[in-house]
Write a protein that holds these residues in place. Structure first.
Motif, PDB file in Angstrom:
ATOM      1  N   MET A   1       0.731  -1.265   0.026  1.00  0.00           N
ATOM      2  CA  MET A   1      -0.046   0.104   0.044  1.00  0.00           C
ATOM      3  C   MET A   1       0.869   1.338   0.015  1.00  0.00           C
ATOM      4  O   MET A   1       2.152   1.300   0.192  1.00  0.00           O
ATOM      5  CB  MET A   1      -0.931  -0.003   1.330  1.00  0.00           C
ATOM      6  CG  MET A   1      -1.914  -1.274   1.055  1.00  0.00           C
ATOM      7  SD  MET A   1      -3.108  -1.129   2.511  1.00  0.00           S
ATOM      8  CE  MET A   1      -3.954   0.498   2.402  1.00  0.00           C
ATOM      9  N   ALA A   2       0.357   2.300  -0.166  1.00  0.00           N
ATOM     10  CA  ALA A   2       0.938   3.581  -0.131  1.00  0.00           C
ATOM     11  C   ALA A   2       1.815   3.868   0.931  1.00  0.00           C
ATOM     12  O   ALA A   2       1.423   3.248   2.283  1.00  0.00           O
ATOM     13  CB  ALA A   2      -0.210   4.825  -0.332  1.00  0.00           C
ATOM     14  N   HIS A   3       2.688   4.496   0.803  1.00  0.00           N
ATOM     15  CA  HIS A   3       3.931   5.108   1.730  1.00  0.00           C
ATOM     16  C   HIS A   3       4.420   3.690   2.466  1.00  0.00           C
ATOM     17  O   HIS A   3       4.894   3.855   3.662  1.00  0.00           O
ATOM     18  CB  HIS A   3       3.069   5.876   2.778  1.00  0.00           C
ATOM     19  CG  HIS A   3       2.401   7.027   2.337  1.00  0.00           C
ATOM     20  ND1 HIS A   3       2.823   7.921   1.767  1.00  0.00           N
ATOM     21  CD2 HIS A   3       0.988   7.439   2.158  1.00  0.00           C
ATOM     22  CE1 HIS A   3       2.035   8.971   1.291  1.00  0.00           C
ATOM     23  NE2 HIS A   3       0.781   8.370   1.579  1.00  0.00           N
ATOM     24  N   GLY A   4       4.677   2.631   1.857  1.00  0.00           N
ATOM     25  CA  GLY A   4       5.331   1.561   2.315  1.00  0.00           C
ATOM     26  C   GLY A   4       4.781   0.690   3.327  1.00  0.00           C
ATOM     27  O   GLY A   4       5.472   0.040   3.982  1.00  0.00           O
ATOM     28  N   VAL A   5       3.538   1.115   3.632  1.00  0.00           N
ATOM     29  CA  VAL A   5       2.714   0.048   4.604  1.00  0.00           C
ATOM     30  C   VAL A   5       2.239  -1.026   3.832  1.00  0.00           C
ATOM     31  O   VAL A   5       1.434  -1.100   2.871  1.00  0.00           O
ATOM     32  CB  VAL A   5       1.555   0.974   5.339  1.00  0.00           C
ATOM     33  CG1 VAL A   5       0.982   0.253   5.954  1.00  0.00           C
ATOM     34  CG2 VAL A   5       2.141   2.270   5.788  1.00  0.00           C
ATOM     35  N   VAL A   6       2.517  -2.302   4.494  1.00  0.00           N
ATOM     36  CA  VAL A   6       2.252  -3.350   4.257  1.00  0.00           C
ATOM     37  C   VAL A   6       0.888  -3.922   4.764  1.00  0.00           C
ATOM     38  O   VAL A   6       0.776  -3.847   5.977  1.00  0.00           O
ATOM     39  CB  VAL A   6       3.092  -4.634   4.345  1.00  0.00           C
ATOM     40  CG1 VAL A   6       2.621  -5.973   3.844  1.00  0.00           C
ATOM     41  CG2 VAL A   6       4.502  -4.446   3.656  1.00  0.00           C
ATOM     42  N   ASP A   7      -0.303  -4.252   4.045  1.00  0.00           N
ATOM     43  CA  ASP A   7      -1.570  -4.653   4.561  1.00  0.00           C
ATOM     44  C   ASP A   7      -1.748  -6.174   4.207  1.00  0.00           C
ATOM     45  O   ASP A   7      -2.060  -6.042   3.182  1.00  0.00           O
ATOM     46  CB  ASP A   7      -2.632  -3.645   4.296  1.00  0.00           C
ATOM     47  CG  ASP A   7      -3.804  -4.166   5.010  1.00  0.00           C
ATOM     48  OD1 ASP A   7      -4.123  -3.930   6.111  1.00  0.00           O
ATOM     49  OD2 ASP A   7      -4.809  -4.602   4.253  1.00  0.00           O
ATOM     50  N   ILE A   8      -1.432  -7.002   5.166  1.00  0.00           N
ATOM     51  CA  ILE A   8      -1.601  -8.417   4.898  1.00  0.00           C
ATOM     52  C   ILE A   8      -3.032  -8.738   4.044  1.00  0.00           C
ATOM     53  O   ILE A   8      -3.129  -9.572   3.037  1.00  0.00           O
ATOM     54  CB  ILE A   8      -1.407  -9.238   6.002  1.00  0.00           C
ATOM     55  CG1 ILE A   8       0.143  -9.072   6.301  1.00  0.00           C
ATOM     56  CG2 ILE A   8      -1.540 -10.831   5.742  1.00  0.00           C
ATOM     57  CD1 ILE A   8       0.463  -9.920   7.824  1.00  0.00           C
ATOM     58  N   PRO A   9      -4.118  -8.081   4.644  1.00  0.00           N
ATOM     59  CA  PRO A   9      -5.351  -8.647   4.018  1.00  0.00           C
ATOM     60  C   PRO A   9      -5.445  -7.925   2.404  1.00  0.00           C
ATOM     61  O   PRO A   9      -6.035  -8.620   1.653  1.00  0.00           O
ATOM     62  CB  PRO A   9      -6.558  -8.076   4.867  1.00  0.00           C
ATOM     63  CG  PRO A   9      -5.827  -8.186   6.229  1.00  0.00           C
ATOM     64  CD  PRO A   9      -4.306  -7.742   5.929  1.00  0.00           C
ATOM     65  N   THR A  10      -4.842  -6.828   2.332  1.00  0.00           N
ATOM     66  CA  THR A  10      -4.977  -6.233   1.077  1.00  0.00           C
ATOM     67  C   THR A  10      -4.103  -7.062   0.129  1.00  0.00           C
ATOM     68  O   THR A  10      -4.465  -7.363  -1.216  1.00  0.00           O
ATOM     69  CB  THR A  10      -4.411  -4.672   1.001  1.00  0.00           C
ATOM     70  OG1 THR A  10      -5.317  -4.147   2.121  1.00  0.00           O
ATOM     71  CG2 THR A  10      -4.325  -4.198  -0.328  1.00  0.00           C
ATOM     72  N   PHE A  11      -2.866  -7.540   0.453  1.00  0.00           N
ATOM     73  CA  PHE A  11      -2.206  -8.430  -0.242  1.00  0.00           C
ATOM     74  C   PHE A  11      -2.770  -9.842  -0.554  1.00  0.00           C
ATOM     75  O   PHE A  11      -2.884  -9.992  -1.734  1.00  0.00           O
ATOM     76  CB  PHE A  11      -0.864  -8.776   0.528  1.00  0.00           C
ATOM     77  CG  PHE A  11       0.012  -9.886  -0.219  1.00  0.00           C
ATOM     78  CD1 PHE A  11       0.751  -9.682  -1.460  1.00  0.00           C
ATOM     79  CD2 PHE A  11      -0.079 -11.157   0.417  1.00  0.00           C
ATOM     80  CE1 PHE A  11       1.308 -10.828  -1.937  1.00  0.00           C
ATOM     81  CE2 PHE A  11       0.576 -12.191  -0.250  1.00  0.00           C
ATOM     82  CZ  PHE A  11       1.330 -12.123  -1.614  1.00  0.00           C
ATOM     83  N   ASN A  12      -3.367 -10.356   0.341  1.00  0.00           N
ATOM     84  CA  ASN A  12      -4.366 -11.445   0.210  1.00  0.00           C
ATOM     85  C   ASN A  12      -5.236 -11.560  -0.686  1.00  0.00           C
ATOM     86  O   ASN A  12      -5.450 -12.238  -1.731  1.00  0.00           O
ATOM     87  CB  ASN A  12      -4.910 -12.058   1.437  1.00  0.00           C
ATOM     88  CG  ASN A  12      -5.536 -13.451   1.471  1.00  0.00           C
ATOM     89  OD1 ASN A  12      -4.807 -14.401   1.692  1.00  0.00           O
ATOM     90  ND2 ASN A  12      -6.785 -13.453   1.002  1.00  0.00           N
TER      91      ASN A  12
END
Length: 107
Positions: A70-81
């Motif tokens: 996601m934006a600004h280097g934040v990893v969101d596991i559900p979004t990736f999934n």
């Protein structure tokens, strides 16, 4: 932490992987966070910053799939999934590499 990751992988391996929800109605399919939640006793535990497996998963996702971060280097596991390009093979890769990273820390 590596045990949590291994148990989550085993759960997905013995049931199935899904998108769009943490798990299905009869718990025969789990997303990445849903599998962690089943192992840890709840969604809140899986999403908590105190979940030791979370940082390993986020690191691998960022390394292997930077275009799905996601934006600004934040990893969101559900979004990736749930990303349209994410496949079961991607989930397996993330879990295997996260387990390997955890193994390096412990050994």
């Amino acid at each position: 932490m590596k045990t949590i990751l291994r148990e989550a992988k085993q759960l997905i391996d013995t049931t199935s992987w899904i998108k769009g929800d943490y798990y299905n109605a009869n718990k025969t399919g789990f997303c990445l966070v849903g599998a962690m939640a089943e192992v840890l006793g709840g969604i809140g535990n899986a999403e908590s910053w105190s979940n030791p497996g979370r940082s390993f998963l986020e690191d691998v996702i960022e390394e292997q799939f930077p275009e799905r971060v996601m934006a600004h280097g934040v990893v969101d596991i559900p979004t990736f999934n749930d990303h349209e390009d994410t496949t079961r093979a991607d989930i397996d890769l993330v879990l295997e590499k996260a387990i390997a990273k955890a193994d390096e820390i412990v050994t």
